[in-house]
Design a protein around this motif. Sequence first.
Motif: not given
Length: 262
Positions: A1-5, A44-50, A54-56, A80-88
Amino acid sequence: MSAEPSQALRDGRYVITRALGEGAQGHTLEAVDKRVGKLVAIKRFQIRGASSWKGVELAEREARVLASLAHPSLPAYIDHFEEDGALYLVMEKIDGESLGAMRRRRAVLGRDEIVRFLRDASGVLDYLHGRAPPVIHRDIKPNNVIRRPDGSFAIVDFGAVRDRLRPEGGSTVVGTFGYMAPEQFQGRALPASDVYAVGATALCLLTGEEPENLPHRGLAIDVPAALGGRADPRLVRALSAMLEPDPDRRAARIAPLLAELG
């Protein structure tokens, strides 16, 4: 799920304005950096539930590599930072139009624009490949090249980058069909593999055709047949040298070919 505007990240520093695109490794977003009042690009890379580590690993590698680079034809690393289960990964947003977008509206580039692209790409590859160890992009293609308003070109998206040579083999096959040099199908990405990808990108924008749809002779793209009899023979020779299937016979650098092109 992508970040909302309008979503804010990093304690409100970055405010998402819109989605820019979606790739295998994550979503790319446009945001305002409130600290400096400028637009930035955020991957934005989803880490939680990846589905795969390899993607991480690729996401962390992209952030590490981009942070180590500084070149006018590459996006500048910001954060770069991690927030709410995603890497930015936050980087400079390069103004302009991707060559992929140009392809989709059926635009082609003329000889002088292609030579400008080859010149700018040559500078980037010499910089990347001259590092110790060499940094290999592995996925240069029209979608990952931006033509700026001043006519210069920048190379973006280091999601497939490799910054460690693995002579023992075992590298994952990463790249895009049609723009990948033959050795990449064996998991062997070399500096010359990026030269091949630049040549394939140039030929695509000259002809308006994807590389796999162009005439071939054996494993090699038949550059003279693809460009026709009216093409500049010096450009035909340069692109043929870049698109040689055998990496041992392929041009290792673009710069010597530019000297002949003038």
